[in-house]
Design an enzyme around this catalytic site. Structure first.
Site, PDB file in Angstrom:
ATOM      1  N   HIS A   1      -3.261   4.389 -14.538  1.00 24.45           N
ATOM      2  CA  HIS A   1      -4.188   3.967 -15.593  1.00 24.45           C
ATOM      3  C   HIS A   1      -3.416   3.917 -16.908  1.00 24.45           C
ATOM      4  CE1 HIS A   1      -8.044   5.061 -13.367  1.00 24.45           C
ATOM      5  NE2 HIS A   1      -7.188   5.830 -12.716  1.00 24.45           N
TER       6      HIS A   1
ATOM      7  N   HIS B   1      -2.093   3.992  -8.137  1.00 19.77           N
ATOM      8  CA  HIS B   1      -2.345   3.217  -9.350  1.00 19.77           C
ATOM      9  C   HIS B   1      -2.116   4.087 -10.571  1.00 19.77           C
ATOM     10  CE1 HIS B   1      -6.186   4.944  -7.999  1.00 19.77           C
ATOM     11  NE2 HIS B   1      -6.524   5.037  -9.280  1.00 19.77           N
TER      12      HIS B   1
ATOM     13  N   HIS C   1       0.810  -1.216   0.000  1.00 19.85           N
ATOM     14  CA  HIS C   1       0.000   0.000   0.000  1.00 19.85           C
ATOM     15  C   HIS C   1       0.850   1.275   0.000  1.00 19.85           C
ATOM     16  CE1 HIS C   1      -3.751   2.194   0.590  1.00 19.85           C
ATOM     17  NE2 HIS C   1      -3.063   3.007   1.361  1.00 19.85           N
TER      18      HIS C   1
ATOM     19  N   HIS D   1      -5.116   4.114  -3.216  1.00 23.14           N
ATOM     20  CA  HIS D   1      -3.979   3.183  -3.315  1.00 23.14           C
ATOM     21  C   HIS D   1      -3.322   3.517  -4.640  1.00 23.14           C
ATOM     22  CE1 HIS D   1      -2.336  -1.155  -2.750  1.00 23.14           C
ATOM     23  NE2 HIS D   1      -1.796  -0.700  -3.881  1.00 23.14           N
TER      24      HIS D   1
ATOM     25  N   ASN E   1      -4.157   9.645 -10.922  1.00 24.96           N
ATOM     26  CA  ASN E   1      -4.880  10.687 -10.204  1.00 24.96           C
ATOM     27  C   ASN E   1      -4.382  10.737  -8.762  1.00 24.96           C
ATOM     28  OD1 ASN E   1      -6.549  11.368 -12.410  1.00 24.96           O
ATOM     29  ND2 ASN E   1      -7.871   9.615 -11.986  1.00 24.96           N
TER      30      ASN E   1
END
Ligand code: AMP
Length: 113
Positions: free
Chosen positions: A101, A99, A46, A97, A86
């Site tokens: 895209h 990430h 995390h 968490h 984002n």
């Protein structure tokens, strides 16, 4: 981390459409795709967002970017792709968490970077 959706996906507690996995990174298809190809790349450990990347955990962020390059080759994203992360409410981050895209499969033009 408890009650984190992507931690649960990384742990296999919630199913995902897996595209890539190594010891530090998981990638899976977005449940609500915004392009013909829409893949999420996450560190298994995390980290809340790009805004929480530090000297201590930046290796995990780098591992995600290495995975992005491998996935682009694996998925034959020869026309290119857009990479978005984002960070925070103004950017529309809904899952806290880290990430990335990967969006591909159509021409996204030159708006919004
Ligand atoms: P963001 O808004 O940048 O935090 O992105 C979160 C993304 O997670 C959105 O694009 C959602 O569609 C996606 N998402 C939410 N739940 C799932 C899930 N269970 N499996 C795959 N993608 C998901």
């Amino acid at each position: 981390m408890e009650n984190c959706l992507f931690c649960k996906i990384a742990a296999g507690e919630i199913p995902s459409s897996k595209v890539y996995e190594d010891d530090r990174v998981l990638a899976f298809r977005d449940i609500a795709p915004q392009a013909p190809v829409h893949i999420l790349v996450i560190p298994k450990r995390h980290i809340p967002s790009v805004g929480a990347v530090t000297e201590e955990n930046s290796g995990l962020a780098a591992a995600c970017l290495e995975a992005v390059a491998r996935i682009a080759a694996q998925e034959h994203l020869d026309g290119g792709f857009r990479l978005i992360s984002n960070c925070g409410p103004d950017a529309g981050q809904t899952v806290p968490h880290l990430h990335f895209h990967i969006l591909a499969g159509r021409n996204m033009g030159e708006t919004l970077v």
